[in-house]
Design a protein around this motif. Structure first.
Motif, mmCIF file in Angstrom:
data_model
loop_
_atom_site.group_PDB
_atom_site.id
_atom_site.type_symbol
_atom_site.label_atom_id
_atom_site.label_comp_id
_atom_site.label_asym_id
_atom_site.label_seq_id
_atom_site.Cartn_x
_atom_site.Cartn_y
_atom_site.Cartn_z
ATOM 1 N N ILE A 155 0.852 -1.189 0.000
ATOM 2 C CA ILE A 155 0.000 0.000 0.000
ATOM 3 C C ILE A 155 0.887 1.239 0.000
ATOM 4 C CG2 ILE A 155 -1.777 1.270 1.247
ATOM 5 C CD1 ILE A 155 -2.689 -1.409 2.398
ATOM 6 N N HIS A 156 0.622 2.153 -0.916
ATOM 7 C CA HIS A 156 1.441 3.361 -1.061
ATOM 8 C C HIS A 156 0.901 4.492 -0.199
ATOM 9 C CE1 HIS A 156 3.678 2.389 -5.016
ATOM 10 N NE2 HIS A 156 3.545 1.332 -4.265
ATOM 11 N N THR A 157 1.227 4.432 1.078
ATOM 12 C CA THR A 157 0.883 5.516 1.992
ATOM 13 C C THR A 157 2.100 5.835 2.842
ATOM 14 O OG1 THR A 157 0.137 4.059 3.773
ATOM 15 C CG2 THR A 157 -1.526 4.753 2.145
ATOM 16 N N ALA A 158 2.095 6.983 3.465
ATOM 17 C CA ALA A 158 3.200 7.377 4.335
ATOM 18 C C ALA A 158 3.343 6.426 5.522
ATOM 19 C CB ALA A 158 2.993 8.799 4.822
ATOM 20 N N GLY A 159 2.249 5.764 5.903
ATOM 21 C CA GLY A 159 2.299 4.819 7.013
ATOM 22 C C GLY A 159 3.243 3.652 6.768
ATOM 23 N N ALA A 160 3.519 3.340 5.506
ATOM 24 C CA ALA A 160 4.457 2.256 5.184
ATOM 25 C C ALA A 160 5.860 2.577 5.677
ATOM 26 C CB ALA A 160 4.469 2.010 3.684
ATOM 27 N N PHE A 161 6.172 3.861 5.858
ATOM 28 C CA PHE A 161 7.504 4.264 6.299
ATOM 29 C C PHE A 161 7.677 4.178 7.811
ATOM 30 C CE2 PHE A 161 7.157 6.470 2.188
ATOM 31 C CZ PHE A 161 8.287 5.957 1.570
ATOM 32 N N ASP A 162 6.569 4.057 8.568
ATOM 33 C CA ASP A 162 6.674 4.000 10.029
ATOM 34 C C ASP A 162 7.640 2.915 10.496
ATOM 35 O OD1 ASP A 162 5.176 6.173 10.853
ATOM 36 O OD2 ASP A 162 3.304 5.053 10.934
ATOM 37 N N PRO A 163 7.372 1.659 10.213
ATOM 38 C CA PRO A 163 8.309 0.648 10.697
ATOM 39 C C PRO A 163 9.616 0.634 9.908
ATOM 40 C CG PRO A 163 6.554 -0.398 9.444
ATOM 41 C CD PRO A 163 6.206 1.055 9.566
ATOM 42 N N PHE A 164 9.568 0.985 8.646
ATOM 43 C CA PHE A 164 10.739 0.917 7.769
ATOM 44 C C PHE A 164 11.836 1.875 8.224
ATOM 45 C CE2 PHE A 164 12.965 2.031 3.768
ATOM 46 C CZ PHE A 164 13.370 0.767 3.374
ATOM 47 N N VAL A 165 11.507 3.138 8.389
ATOM 48 C CA VAL A 165 12.490 4.134 8.814
ATOM 49 C C VAL A 165 12.942 3.855 10.240
ATOM 50 C CG1 VAL A 165 12.820 6.605 9.329
ATOM 51 C CG2 VAL A 165 11.717 5.896 7.193
ATOM 52 N N LYS A 166 12.033 3.432 11.093
ATOM 53 C CA LYS A 166 12.391 3.105 12.483
ATOM 54 C C LYS A 166 13.410 1.971 12.531
ATOM 55 C CE LYS A 166 11.508 3.039 17.046
ATOM 56 N NZ LYS A 166 12.743 2.817 17.714
ATOM 57 N N GLU A 167 13.225 0.933 11.704
ATOM 58 C CA GLU A 167 14.186 -0.179 11.649
ATOM 59 C C GLU A 167 15.561 0.293 11.201
ATOM 60 O OE1 GLU A 167 12.671 -3.317 9.172
ATOM 61 O OE2 GLU A 167 10.838 -3.490 10.364
ATOM 62 N N ILE A 168 15.596 1.137 10.180
ATOM 63 C CA ILE A 168 16.883 1.667 9.701
ATOM 64 C C ILE A 168 17.576 2.443 10.814
ATOM 65 C CG2 ILE A 168 17.971 3.345 8.140
ATOM 66 C CD1 ILE A 168 15.900 2.599 6.035
ATOM 67 N N LEU A 169 16.844 3.334 11.470
ATOM 68 C CA LEU A 169 17.447 4.153 12.520
ATOM 69 C C LEU A 169 17.856 3.331 13.741
ATOM 70 C CD1 LEU A 169 15.314 7.398 12.276
ATOM 71 C CD2 LEU A 169 17.729 7.119 11.717
ATOM 72 N N ASP A 170 17.049 2.348 14.115
ATOM 73 C CA ASP A 170 17.417 1.479 15.243
ATOM 74 C C ASP A 170 18.727 0.744 14.944
ATOM 75 O OD1 ASP A 170 15.182 2.275 16.630
ATOM 76 O OD2 ASP A 170 14.133 0.361 16.484
ATOM 77 N N ASP A 171 18.857 0.230 13.725
ATOM 78 C CA ASP A 171 20.098 -0.444 13.331
ATOM 79 C C ASP A 171 21.280 0.518 13.380
ATOM 80 O OD1 ASP A 171 18.778 -2.824 12.929
ATOM 81 O OD2 ASP A 171 18.707 -2.656 10.743
ATOM 82 N N MET A 172 21.065 1.744 12.934
ATOM 83 C CA MET A 172 22.147 2.730 12.933
ATOM 84 C C MET A 172 22.569 3.112 14.349
ATOM 85 S SD MET A 172 23.101 3.089 9.874
ATOM 86 C CE MET A 172 24.083 4.553 9.830
ATOM 87 N N VAL A 173 21.634 3.202 15.258
ATOM 88 C CA VAL A 173 21.978 3.505 16.655
ATOM 89 C C VAL A 173 22.838 2.384 17.223
ATOM 90 C CG1 VAL A 173 21.047 3.737 18.999
ATOM 91 C CG2 VAL A 173 19.991 4.992 17.114
ATOM 92 N N ARG A 174 22.421 1.133 17.021
ATOM 93 C CA ARG A 174 23.197 -0.005 17.533
ATOM 94 C C ARG A 174 24.589 -0.071 16.906
ATOM 95 N NH1 ARG A 174 18.713 -2.686 16.163
ATOM 96 N NH2 ARG A 174 17.141 -2.562 17.759
ATOM 97 N N ARG A 175 24.651 0.108 15.595
ATOM 98 C CA ARG A 175 25.952 0.042 14.914
ATOM 99 C C ARG A 175 26.857 1.207 15.310
ATOM 100 N NH1 ARG A 175 25.022 -0.742 8.761
ATOM 101 N NH2 ARG A 175 27.275 -1.031 8.833
ATOM 102 N N THR A 176 26.288 2.377 15.553
ATOM 103 C CA THR A 176 27.078 3.523 16.004
ATOM 104 C C THR A 176 27.613 3.273 17.409
ATOM 105 O OG1 THR A 176 25.782 5.029 14.624
ATOM 106 C CG2 THR A 176 27.002 6.014 16.446
ATOM 107 N N ALA A 177 26.766 2.776 18.294
ATOM 108 C CA ALA A 177 27.209 2.464 19.661
ATOM 109 C C ALA A 177 28.328 1.424 19.641
ATOM 110 C CB ALA A 177 26.026 1.963 20.489
ATOM 111 N N LYS A 178 28.185 0.417 18.834
ATOM 112 C CA LYS A 178 29.213 -0.633 18.743
ATOM 113 C C LYS A 178 30.526 -0.059 18.213
ATOM 114 C CE LYS A 178 30.085 -5.272 17.065
ATOM 115 N NZ LYS A 178 29.557 -6.421 16.312
ATOM 116 N N ALA A 179 30.461 0.793 17.188
ATOM 117 C CA ALA A 179 31.675 1.397 16.639
ATOM 118 C C ALA A 179 32.370 2.251 17.689
ATOM 119 C CB ALA A 179 31.332 2.220 15.406
#
Length: 183
Positions: A155-179
């Motif tokens: 479905i092409h709505t902005a709601g599709a980005f809710d979990p998608f962008v959150k997953e990307i940012l969560d991964d980046m926080v973990r990878r930044t902390a590890k680095a």
């Protein structure tokens, strides 16, 4: 009367053909902890947002690449990222404060964007890129962390980005902390 009809038709065309804006809100980050040797002393000196367009994080486009909808972030990305990183570092056993042995960290968010287009496999694509500078004992270590991600969204709505962008940012926080913790 003709002018009124023409003006009404023109208004509907403009409204129907114009792009819209949606706002995405990021929920609070839940720290998981990273398996590294605890006890690092860290000072987060700065977190800057160096993206070209700091307001738009995602777009929905048609098959020709014309943007139908812009998705903006409802909040300060650097504040969210900083608070999330602090939670992750503390959960991993680091201390955040001064001291002679502290690692001083500067973080630059250089990219966070996503696009949803078409109905084929992996029609939603996103990427986040962060540069980290770690200063310790007169040395500077620079790390680049990038997180490309794809997914299918029916479905092409902005709601599709809710979990998608959150997953990307969560991964980046973990990878930044590890680095930060291992360097």
């Amino acid at each position: 009367m003709k002018n009124l009809v023409l003006a009404t038709i023109f208004a509907f065309l403009v409204i129907g053909c114009s792009s819209t804006n949606s706002v995405l809100s990021l929920p609070a980050y839940e720290a998981k902890g990273i398996n590294v040797t605890p006890g690092a002393n860290i000072i987060i000196n700065s977190i800057t947002d160096k993206r070209k367009n700091t307001s738009v994080i995602a777009t929905i486009s048609d098959s020709k690449g014309t943007v139908d909808e812009y998705v903006t972030l409802g909040g300060d990305l650097t504040k969210w990222f900083g608070e999330s990183l602090q939670k992750e570092l503390l959960k991993s056993g680091a201390s955040l404060g001064g001291g002679d042995d502290a690692k001083v960290v500067d973080i630059a968010i250089t990219e966070l964007k996503a696009n949803l287009s078409g109905y084929t496999k992996d029609n939603m694509k996103g990427n986040c890129e962060i540069y980290i500078k770690i200063y310790r004992d007169g040395m500077t270590i620079t790390k680049r962390i990038s997180q490309p991600q794809t997914q299918f969204a029916p479905i092409h709505t902005a709601g599709a980005f809710d979990p998608f962008v959150k997953e990307i940012l969560d991964d980046m926080v973990r990878r930044t902390a590890k680095a930060i913790l291992i360097n």
